[in-house]
Scaffold this motif. Structure first.
Motif, PDB file in Angstrom:
ATOM      1  N   PRO A  18      23.977   7.903  20.043  1.00 23.71           N
ATOM      2  CA  PRO A  18      25.162   7.770  20.655  1.00 23.71           C
ATOM      3  C   PRO A  18      25.680   6.180  20.624  1.00 23.71           C
ATOM      4  O   PRO A  18      25.001   5.290  20.285  1.00 23.71           O
ATOM      5  CB  PRO A  18      24.641   7.973  22.069  1.00 23.71           C
ATOM      6  N   ASP A  19      26.856   6.060  20.926  1.00 23.41           N
ATOM      7  CA  ASP A  19      27.437   4.808  20.815  1.00 23.41           C
ATOM      8  C   ASP A  19      27.012   3.729  21.892  1.00 23.41           C
ATOM      9  O   ASP A  19      26.769   2.594  21.414  1.00 23.41           O
ATOM     10  CB  ASP A  19      28.975   4.653  20.928  1.00 23.41           C
ATOM     11  N   ILE A  20      26.583   4.086  22.858  1.00 21.44           N
ATOM     12  CA  ILE A  20      26.169   3.381  24.048  1.00 21.44           C
ATOM     13  C   ILE A  20      24.960   4.173  24.790  1.00 21.44           C
ATOM     14  O   ILE A  20      25.035   5.113  25.166  1.00 21.44           O
ATOM     15  CB  ILE A  20      27.276   2.842  25.065  1.00 21.44           C
ATOM     16  N   ILE A  21      23.980   3.194  24.901  1.00 23.37           N
ATOM     17  CA  ILE A  21      22.897   3.813  25.656  1.00 23.37           C
ATOM     18  C   ILE A  21      22.591   2.596  26.874  1.00 23.37           C
ATOM     19  O   ILE A  21      22.615   1.431  26.526  1.00 23.37           O
ATOM     20  CB  ILE A  21      21.544   3.876  24.816  1.00 23.37           C
ATOM     21  N   ILE A  22      22.485   3.075  27.927  1.00 20.12           N
ATOM     22  CA  ILE A  22      22.132   2.242  29.115  1.00 20.12           C
ATOM     23  C   ILE A  22      20.992   2.634  30.018  1.00 20.12           C
ATOM     24  O   ILE A  22      21.150   3.914  30.554  1.00 20.12           O
ATOM     25  CB  ILE A  22      23.532   2.111  30.296  1.00 20.12           C
ATOM     26  N   ARG A  23      20.014   2.121  30.138  1.00 18.94           N
ATOM     27  CA  ARG A  23      18.886   2.500  31.076  1.00 18.94           C
ATOM     28  C   ARG A  23      18.785   1.555  32.371  1.00 18.94           C
ATOM     29  O   ARG A  23      18.924   0.503  32.310  1.00 18.94           O
ATOM     30  CB  ARG A  23      17.564   2.099  30.342  1.00 18.94           C
ATOM     31  N   THR A  24      18.919   2.383  33.510  1.00 15.66           N
ATOM     32  CA  THR A  24      18.579   1.551  34.776  1.00 15.66           C
ATOM     33  C   THR A  24      17.264   2.183  35.393  1.00 15.66           C
ATOM     34  O   THR A  24      16.542   3.152  34.521  1.00 15.66           O
ATOM     35  CB  THR A  24      19.719   1.845  35.768  1.00 15.66           C
ATOM     36  N   ASP A  25      16.886   1.641  36.373  1.00 15.51           N
ATOM     37  CA  ASP A  25      15.628   2.250  37.067  1.00 15.51           C
ATOM     38  C   ASP A  25      15.784   3.888  37.197  1.00 15.51           C
ATOM     39  O   ASP A  25      14.633   4.550  37.434  1.00 15.51           O
ATOM     40  CB  ASP A  25      15.251   1.640  38.144  1.00 15.51           C
ATOM     41  N   LYS A  26      17.032   4.217  37.513  1.00 13.10           N
ATOM     42  CA  LYS A  26      16.949   5.601  37.946  1.00 13.10           C
ATOM     43  C   LYS A  26      17.911   6.596  37.149  1.00 13.10           C
ATOM     44  O   LYS A  26      17.574   7.722  37.098  1.00 13.10           O
ATOM     45  CB  LYS A  26      17.756   5.719  39.404  1.00 13.10           C
ATOM     46  N   VAL A  27      18.688   6.145  36.177  1.00 14.55           N
ATOM     47  CA  VAL A  27      19.408   6.808  35.496  1.00 14.55           C
ATOM     48  C   VAL A  27      19.464   6.365  33.925  1.00 14.55           C
ATOM     49  O   VAL A  27      19.416   5.128  33.486  1.00 14.55           O
ATOM     50  CB  VAL A  27      20.995   6.944  35.636  1.00 14.55           C
ATOM     51  N   LEU A  86      18.391  15.249  22.962  1.00 19.31           N
ATOM     52  CA  LEU A  86      17.607  13.753  22.713  1.00 19.31           C
ATOM     53  C   LEU A  86      17.587  13.001  24.309  1.00 19.31           C
ATOM     54  O   LEU A  86      16.537  12.639  24.689  1.00 19.31           O
ATOM     55  CB  LEU A  86      17.933  12.923  21.665  1.00 19.31           C
ATOM     56  N   GLY A  87      18.757  12.854  24.745  1.00 19.79           N
ATOM     57  CA  GLY A  87      18.883  12.120  26.150  1.00 19.79           C
ATOM     58  C   GLY A  87      18.095  12.796  27.432  1.00 19.79           C
ATOM     59  O   GLY A  87      17.525  12.062  28.059  1.00 19.79           O
ATOM     60  N   SER A  88      18.077  14.266  27.182  1.00 24.86           N
ATOM     61  CA  SER A  88      17.449  14.873  28.407  1.00 24.86           C
ATOM     62  C   SER A  88      15.890  14.772  28.223  1.00 24.86           C
ATOM     63  O   SER A  88      15.065  14.502  28.856  1.00 24.86           O
ATOM     64  CB  SER A  88      17.669  16.278  28.135  1.00 24.86           C
ATOM     65  N   TRP A  89      15.092  14.639  27.006  1.00 25.00           N
ATOM     66  CA  TRP A  89      13.970  14.594  26.660  1.00 25.00           C
ATOM     67  C   TRP A  89      13.559  13.028  26.823  1.00 25.00           C
ATOM     68  O   TRP A  89      12.437  12.830  27.494  1.00 25.00           O
ATOM     69  CB  TRP A  89      13.589  14.889  25.119  1.00 25.00           C
ATOM     70  N   MET A  90      14.396  12.052  26.457  1.00 26.34           N
ATOM     71  CA  MET A  90      13.955  10.865  26.755  1.00 26.34           C
ATOM     72  C   MET A  90      14.043  10.428  28.449  1.00 26.34           C
ATOM     73  O   MET A  90      13.159   9.666  28.686  1.00 26.34           O
ATOM     74  CB  MET A  90      15.221   9.675  26.071  1.00 26.34           C
ATOM     75  N   ALA A  91      14.972  10.689  28.951  1.00 22.18           N
ATOM     76  CA  ALA A  91      14.869  10.720  30.656  1.00 22.18           C
ATOM     77  C   ALA A  91      13.652  11.419  30.883  1.00 22.18           C
ATOM     78  O   ALA A  91      13.164  10.616  32.063  1.00 22.18           O
ATOM     79  CB  ALA A  91      16.327  11.463  31.163  1.00 22.18           C
ATOM     80  N   GLY A  92      13.345  12.573  30.644  1.00 21.18           N
ATOM     81  CA  GLY A  92      12.207  13.104  31.140  1.00 21.18           C
ATOM     82  C   GLY A  92      10.963  12.156  30.847  1.00 21.18           C
ATOM     83  O   GLY A  92       9.768  12.031  31.714  1.00 21.18           O
ATOM     84  N   GLN A  93      10.682  11.536  29.573  1.00 21.70           N
ATOM     85  CA  GLN A  93       9.741  10.653  29.356  1.00 21.70           C
ATOM     86  C   GLN A  93       9.741   9.456  30.275  1.00 21.70           C
ATOM     87  O   GLN A  93       8.858   8.969  30.512  1.00 21.70           O
ATOM     88  CB  GLN A  93       9.660  10.363  27.935  1.00 21.70           C
TER      89      GLN A  93
END
Length: 144
Positions: A18-27, A86-93
Motif C-alpha cells: 500500500p502507499d502508506i503503512i503506519i504501525r503504532t503499539d495498538k494499530v 496481507l494487512g490482516s495477517w500482519m496485524a495478527g502477527q
C-alpha cells in the motif's frame, strides 16, 4: 511486509504494497491513496492465484464473505483484497488491530466502502473505511 508477501505466494521484489503503512503499539494502518484512479483492479494473470486463498492457514475464509473469484475478478477489487488479506495477517502477527483506508477524492469511488464491505468480515479489531483528501485537508486546517 516481506514475510506477508512470502506467506501468500508473492515475490518480495514485486509484492503488494500500500502507499502508506503506519504501525503504532495498538494499530497497523494501511492507506491506499488514489488521486484520479479508481479502486478497480483485477489480476493480470487470472490463473495464478498465488497463495491468497490458502496462505496464513486459510485466513482468506476467515476475513472474507465472498470467494476469490467474486472479489478479485468479478468485482475488480483485487488490489483491495490483497491489502485486506496481507494487512490482516500482519496485524495478527504483530498482535495489533488493523485499519485499512481507501483515500480518494470526494467525487470518486463514493460507494467503495459499501461495495467492499459486502465482501469482507470486519470486527472491532479489523476495519475498512473510505477517507477523502478533502477530509484530510479540513482536518489540517483545524490544526493551524
Amino acid at each position: 511486509m516481506n514475510k506477508a508477501r512470502i506467506e501468500f505466494g508473492e515475490t518480495v521484489a514485486r509484492g503488494s504494497e500500500p502507499d502508506i503503512i503506519i504501525r503504532t503499539d495498538k494499530v497497523l494502518y494501511f492507506i491506499e491513496a488514489k488521486l484520479s484512479a479508481k479502486n478497480e483492479t483485477k489480476p493480470s494473470d487470472l490463473q495464478n492465484r498465488k497463495k491468497y486463498e490458502t496462505g496464513g492457514n486459510g485466513l482468506f475464509r476467515q476475513i472474507f464473505k465472498s470467494d476469490y473469484e467474486t472479489v478479485a475478478i468479478k468485482e475488480e477489487r483485487y488490489e483491495l483484497m490483497r491489502y485486506w488479506l496481507l494487512g490482516s495477517w500482519m496485524a495478527g502477527q504483530l498482535g495489533t488491530d488493523f485499519e485499512f483506508y481507501s483515500l480518494v477524492m470526494s467525487s470518486r469511488d463514493q460507494e467503495i466502502q459499501a461495495e467492499f464491505d459486502k465482501h469482507i468480515i470486519e470486527t472491532n479489531e479489523r476495519k475498512f473505511s473510505r477517507l477523502t483528501w478533502e477530509q484530510i485537508c479540513n482536518f489540517v486546517k483545524t490544526l493551524t
